[in-house]
Design a protein around this motif. Structure first.
Motif, PDB file in Angstrom:
ATOM      1  N   SER A   1      34.586  74.391  -4.240  1.00 18.87           N
ATOM      2  CA  SER A   1      33.496  75.060  -3.538  1.00 18.87           C
ATOM      3  C   SER A   1      32.755  74.017  -2.713  1.00 18.87           C
ATOM      4  N   SER A   2      31.988  74.483  -1.753  1.00 21.30           N
ATOM      5  CA  SER A   2      31.305  73.571  -0.837  1.00 21.30           C
ATOM      6  C   SER A   2      29.807  73.831  -0.844  1.00 21.30           C
ATOM      7  N   ILE A   3      29.030  72.786  -0.513  1.00 19.98           N
ATOM      8  CA  ILE A   3      27.595  72.949  -0.387  1.00 19.98           C
ATOM      9  C   ILE A   3      27.129  72.393   0.956  1.00 19.98           C
ATOM     10  N   ILE A   4      25.891  72.718   1.302  1.00 18.44           N
ATOM     11  CA  ILE A   4      25.301  72.291   2.566  1.00 18.44           C
ATOM     12  C   ILE A   4      24.549  70.981   2.362  1.00 18.44           C
ATOM     13  N   TYR A   5      24.682  70.070   3.313  1.00 14.57           N
ATOM     14  CA  TYR A   5      24.004  68.773   3.247  1.00 14.57           C
ATOM     15  C   TYR A   5      23.055  68.618   4.444  1.00 14.57           C
ATOM     16  N   PRO A   6      22.065  67.725   4.331  1.00 16.66           N
ATOM     17  CA  PRO A   6      21.114  67.528   5.436  1.00 16.66           C
ATOM     18  C   PRO A   6      21.624  66.583   6.519  1.00 16.66           C
ATOM     19  N   LEU A   7      22.831  66.049   6.350  1.00 18.01           N
ATOM     20  CA  LEU A   7      23.446  65.154   7.333  1.00 18.01           C
ATOM     21  C   LEU A   7      24.954  65.341   7.249  1.00 18.01           C
ATOM     22  N   PRO A   8      25.720  64.819   8.194  1.00 17.32           N
ATOM     23  CA  PRO A   8      27.181  64.925   8.089  1.00 17.32           C
ATOM     24  C   PRO A   8      27.656  64.338   6.756  1.00 17.32           C
ATOM     25  N   ALA A   9      28.341  65.146   5.955  1.00 19.86           N
ATOM     26  CA  ALA A   9      28.730  64.708   4.614  1.00 19.86           C
ATOM     27  C   ALA A   9      29.973  65.460   4.174  1.00 19.86           C
TER      28      ALA A   9
ATOM     29  N   LEU B   1      22.772  65.238  -2.841  1.00 17.86           N
ATOM     30  CA  LEU B   1      22.367  65.957  -1.641  1.00 17.86           C
ATOM     31  C   LEU B   1      22.482  65.085  -0.392  1.00 17.86           C
ATOM     32  N   GLY B   2      22.690  63.776  -0.593  1.00 18.16           N
ATOM     33  CA  GLY B   2      22.778  62.863   0.540  1.00 18.16           C
ATOM     34  C   GLY B   2      21.433  62.305   0.975  1.00 18.16           C
ATOM     35  N   ASP B   3      20.401  62.532   0.174  1.00 23.97           N
ATOM     36  CA  ASP B   3      19.048  62.088   0.553  1.00 23.97           C
ATOM     37  C   ASP B   3      18.943  60.571   0.688  1.00 23.97           C
ATOM     38  N   GLU B   4      19.613  59.816  -0.194  1.00 26.81           N
ATOM     39  CA  GLU B   4      19.505  58.361  -0.149  1.00 26.81           C
ATOM     40  C   GLU B   4      20.173  57.809   1.107  1.00 26.81           C
ATOM     41  N   ALA B   5      21.335  58.362   1.459  1.00 24.96           N
ATOM     42  CA  ALA B   5      22.008  57.934   2.693  1.00 24.96           C
ATOM     43  C   ALA B   5      21.136  58.254   3.906  1.00 24.96           C
ATOM     44  N   LEU B   6      20.493  59.404   3.880  1.00 25.16           N
ATOM     45  CA  LEU B   6      19.619  59.799   4.983  1.00 25.16           C
ATOM     46  C   LEU B   6      18.413  58.871   5.077  1.00 25.16           C
ATOM     47  N   ARG B   7      17.834  58.537   3.919  1.00 28.74           N
ATOM     48  CA  ARG B   7      16.669  57.639   3.885  1.00 28.74           C
ATOM     49  C   ARG B   7      16.997  56.277   4.481  1.00 28.74           C
ATOM     50  N   ALA B   8      18.202  55.788   4.163  1.00 26.13           N
ATOM     51  CA  ALA B   8      18.588  54.451   4.600  1.00 26.13           C
ATOM     52  C   ALA B   8      19.051  54.407   6.056  1.00 26.13           C
ATOM     53  N   GLY B   9      19.141  55.572   6.701  1.00 25.16           N
ATOM     54  CA  GLY B   9      19.505  55.597   8.116  1.00 25.16           C
ATOM     55  C   GLY B   9      20.976  55.783   8.393  1.00 25.16           C
ATOM     56  N   ALA B  10      21.763  56.161   7.382  1.00 21.33           N
ATOM     57  CA  ALA B  10      23.188  56.407   7.611  1.00 21.33           C
ATOM     58  C   ALA B  10      23.364  57.626   8.508  1.00 21.33           C
ATOM     59  N   VAL B  11      24.453  57.649   9.267  1.00 18.24           N
ATOM     60  CA  VAL B  11      24.733  58.812  10.110  1.00 18.24           C
ATOM     61  C   VAL B  11      25.580  59.845   9.364  1.00 18.24           C
ATOM     62  N   GLY B  12      26.093  59.439   8.218  1.00 15.87           N
ATOM     63  CA  GLY B  12      26.890  60.355   7.423  1.00 15.87           C
ATOM     64  C   GLY B  12      27.218  59.741   6.080  1.00 15.87           C
ATOM     65  N   THR B  13      27.724  60.570   5.149  1.00 12.40           N
ATOM     66  CA  THR B  13      28.092  60.043   3.836  1.00 12.40           C
ATOM     67  C   THR B  13      29.349  60.728   3.321  1.00 12.40           C
ATOM     68  N   ILE B  14      30.183  59.934   2.660  1.00 12.80           N
ATOM     69  CA  ILE B  14      31.374  60.435   1.982  1.00 12.80           C
ATOM     70  C   ILE B  14      31.137  60.245   0.496  1.00 12.80           C
ATOM     71  N   MET B  15      31.293  61.314  -0.281  1.00 17.30           N
ATOM     72  CA  MET B  15      31.052  61.234  -1.721  1.00 17.30           C
ATOM     73  C   MET B  15      32.363  61.411  -2.466  1.00 17.30           C
ATOM     74  N   SER B  16      32.685  60.475  -3.323  1.00 15.19           N
ATOM     75  CA  SER B  16      33.937  60.491  -4.064  1.00 15.19           C
ATOM     76  C   SER B  16      33.648  60.723  -5.541  1.00 15.19           C
ATOM     77  N   VAL B  17      34.002  61.905  -6.037  1.00 14.54           N
ATOM     78  CA  VAL B  17      33.789  62.220  -7.454  1.00 14.54           C
ATOM     79  C   VAL B  17      34.607  63.449  -7.804  1.00 14.54           C
ATOM     80  N   ASP B  18      35.186  63.468  -9.000  1.00  8.81           N
ATOM     81  CA  ASP B  18      35.971  64.623  -9.427  1.00  8.81           C
ATOM     82  C   ASP B  18      35.056  65.747  -9.905  1.00  8.81           C
ATOM     83  N   GLY B  19      35.602  66.945  -9.898  1.00 12.69           N
ATOM     84  CA  GLY B  19      34.872  68.113 -10.388  1.00 12.69           C
ATOM     85  C   GLY B  19      34.279  68.926  -9.267  1.00 12.69           C
ATOM     86  N   HIS B  20      34.297  70.251  -9.453  1.00  5.21           N
ATOM     87  CA  HIS B  20      33.711  71.201  -8.500  1.00  5.21           C
ATOM     88  C   HIS B  20      34.232  70.989  -7.079  1.00  5.21           C
ATOM     89  N   ASP B  21      35.542  70.691  -6.952  1.00  9.04           N
ATOM     90  CA  ASP B  21      36.079  70.476  -5.614  1.00  9.04           C
ATOM     91  C   ASP B  21      36.714  71.748  -5.050  1.00  9.04           C
TER      92      ASP B  21
END
Length: 698
Positions: free
Chosen positions: A383-391, A361-381
């Motif tokens: 469809s899209s989901i909503i994140y609490p920060l730019p992701a 969900l991007g919670d750890e990046a948000l906790r640490a103060g990141a302004v955004g996160t890029i997630m690299s992983v195969d599968g379920h690419d």
């Protein structure tokens, strides 16, 4: 405890008395959960194993099985399937339809549920409005509401799921809405004039089976016309220990079709958990609108991925760091690269974009103060989901390009753009998360039955829920975008209700048959699992109102089906509520069920001959002649007798036999063809599937 006996007296005292005999040292009141006595006879209670066995041995007790926790399975879509706002409707009949939504509650303040222009509830309505809140009152749109003590103290939706599914089925037309400018347009349900009855059985993502059964009990007695259930279990269970199979059987006996989400455990085969033949099991497909996102790297390279990102980052260049290089010392390298909880070092991440090798969900990046996160992983690419920060979510191959860029420069930078919608000309295809067949309980019955839009669906949402499902996300929205077989299910519910508005007297199986035999035939090349992914195809609601022929299955046919698969009278009674028996000396198989699709499971690699006997009812033109045609296939031979069906009146029935033969069929393989009956106006299509996958889940 089976079917209700005549008399109409309260069964609660009987249930408490039985429970009191079973419990020795425990309080009956503390262990009694709830009573089912409106549509079938039963109760839920807290028992240990010894008490369970004692209760099961008592006279009059048909079965005792554990209540498990099930999970919720989470505009352009209606236009895409041909049900535009301009198609023919019968508002007076549609307004008499009541959709029972068994889900996480509802948000009544949404414009989607305004009762402006609605008359009083239909006279057949027998339900109540028990909202549990002084501020929540039913109206002439939401005519009924119930919640269950195990779940909540009110019917108010705190997660958004129930609001989303209810508005997809029967929400009013609301103009010019979207999610922060994404998917902007008009939102509406499939049958916007229909009424809604809400049964809240879920809180957060969890739903108790004892409450689901209570929802069925009440919905049937209240007088709903169709049930929408976007809830699925994690495991596969036989019909007599599955609350959804049992509840939906009782619904079917009362003329109510249940539309059910197939599950989100794909793309592995044999992951579908909606397996009962009396259920309409729904897979999720995409539409031609696909929401994507892009990352612009410091060297000018643009990479594309998936997310519903409503944020715009200030500036164009933000420092980019790999999670493995920005971790606290206490985290091992594997935990660091996936940005595990409490692993990111705030001093190294704050104000930067962080790359992680895990979808979250991007919670750890948000906790640490990141302004955004890029997630690299195969599968379920797909469809899209909503994140609490730019992701953004990238597949592994694209993620490696980002890592290579990070390693190629001393000061890597990037910018995550706001999401955009693009056209997907390959649609409809089945999304990767949608659960697949074959059927693990009765492999001679094709599951799923049908597919419908379930990707990037815009619909009403609870303003009390986080749109990203993150507690750190304080945004509040009236409409949101979700994906899942949960979103596909209400599309089929709405389509079924639309068909019923033209044919109020049709049985659940006739409506199901109409939807299946008129479905769009999907492309097996783009869907390698073919019918195990999409069933009969993608819904075409308008065409389903005039199917020509229907395959009808009545209660006694399902009873015979259960007997044919080896059940005895006692076991059949567990599902049917008693008053059913298996006749001695009668033999058959699941192939004998008058199902709109035809499926055969071959257990041995040797020559085979399979016969499907089917009966169709004429609901098209009184005087009509249908001719059979079958797509050819090199591995199997198909013959149909007779090849011509001539009808002289409406509701006339005719039978035919389809013979499928072949020399050998290798293990773990599958072949499919189609049988079509056509009178020149109507085309009635049934998939024929032959496979050799085990009847048990792998």
């Amino acid at each position: 405890m089976g079917a209700l006996s005549k008399g109409g007296y309260s069964l609660t005292s009987q249930h408490l008395s039985i429970l009191e005999e079973v419990l020795k040292d425990s309080s009956t009141a503390d262990n009694f959960v709830q009573s089912y006595q409106r549509s079938f006879n039963g109760f839920a209670a807290k028992l240990n194993e010894q008490e369970r066995k004692k209760l099961a041995s008592k006279e009059g007790v048909v079965s005792v099985f554990p209540s498990k926790t099930l999970q919720l399975q989470t505009t352009r879509s209606w236009d895409f399937v041909g049900l535009s706002n301009a198609v023919q409707t019968i508002p007076s009949v549609e307004s008499d339809l009541i959709v029972g939504v068994i889900d996480s509650g509802i948000s009544p303040e949404s414009e989607s549920f305004s009762d402006k222009g609605f008359g009083p509830p239909p006279k057949k309505w027998k339900g109540v409005c028990n909202t549990g809140m002084l501020t929540f009152k039913c109206n002439n749109k939401i005519i009924g509401a119930r919640f269950y003590p195990n779940v909540s103290k009110s019917v108010k939706d705190s997660v958004g799921h129930g609001t989303h599914t209810a508005s997809t089925v029967a929400g009013n037309l609301v103009s010019n809405v979207g999610f922060y400018g994404l998917a902007q347009g008009n939102a509406r349900g499939g049958v916007p004039s229909a009424r809604i009855a809400v049964y809240k059985v879920c809180n957060t993502e969890d739903c108790s089976e004892s409450d689901i059964l209570a929802g069925f009990d009440d919905a049937i007695a209240d007088g709903v016309d169709i049930i929408s259930l976007s809830v699925s279990s994690n495991g596969i269970r036989d019909f007599d220990s599955d609350s959804i199979a049992i509840g939906s059987f009782h619904a079917m006996q009362n003329g109510i079709l249940t539309s059910h989400a197939a599950g989100n455990k794909g793309p592995r085969r044999q992951t579908i958990t909606s397996l009962a033949p009396w259920l309409l099991s729904v897979a999720a497909s995409n539409t031609d609108r696909h929401i994507i996102d892009k990352v612009v790297l410091g060297d000018g390279k643009v990479v594309m991925g998936n997310s519903i990102n409503s944020f715009t980052l200030n500036g164009t260049n933000h420092s980019l760091v790999y999670g493995k290089d920005a971790s606290v010392e206490t985290c091992d390298p594997d935990s660091a690269r996936v940005c595990a909880d409490e692993c990111l070092d705030s001093e190294l991440v704050k104000g930067k974009i962080v790359l992680c090798d895990q979808l979250s969900l991007g919670d750890e990046a948000l906790r640490a103060g990141a302004v955004g996160t890029i997630m690299s992983v195969d599968g379920h690419d797909d469809s899209s989901i909503i994140y609490p920060l730019p992701a953004i979510h990238l597949n592994n191959q694209t993620g490696e390009q980002v890592k290579s860029y990070i390693n190629s420069t001393k000061n890597p930078t990037a910018n995550i753009l706001k999401s955009e919608a693009i056209n997907d000309s390959s649609a409809p295809t089945i999304v990767s998360f949608s659960s697949r067949g074959p059927n693990s309980i009765t492999p001679d019955i094709l599951k799923p039955d049908i597919s419908a839009p379930g990707v990037d669906i815009l619909a009403a949402f609870s303003t009390f829920a986080s749109p990203s499902n993150s507690i750190k996300d304080t945004r509040s929205v009236k409409f949101s975008i979700l994906s899942g077989t949960s979103m596909a299910c209400p599309h089929v519910t709405g389509a079924a209700a639309y068909v019923k508005s033209f044919h109020p007297d049709w049985s659940p199986s006739a409506i199901k048959s109409a939807l299946m035999t008129t479905a769009w035939q999907m492309n097996a090349t783009r869907n390698p699992d073919a019918e195990f992914a999409y069933g009969a195809g993608n819904i075409d609601p308008v065409k389903a109102t005039n199917p020509g022929l229907v395959y009808e299955i009545l209660r006694d046919d399902y009873i015979k089906f259960l007997c044919n698969i080896g059940w005895d009278t006692q076991r059949v009674g567990i599902v049917s509520g008693g008053n059913s028996s298996c006749q001695e000396g009668t033999k058959g198989t699941a192939l004998d069920l008058n199902y709109p699709s035809m499926t055969a499971y071959l257990q041995q690699d040797k020559p085979f001959v399979i016969n499907f006997t089917r009966t169709v009812k004429n609901v098209g033109s009184a005087n009509s002649t249908y001719k059979a045609s079958v797509t050819s296939h090199s591995e199997i031979k198909i013959s149909v007798m007779p090849r011509v069906l001539s009808f002289t009146s409406l509701n006339q029935v005719k039978s035919f036999v389809v013979t499928v033969s072949g020399s050998k069929f290798p293990p773990l393989s599958m072949t499919s063809v189609s049988l079509e009956w056509s009178d020149g106006t109507h085309t009635v299509r049934s998939p024929i599937v032959v496979h050799s996958f085990s009847g048990s889940s792998k």
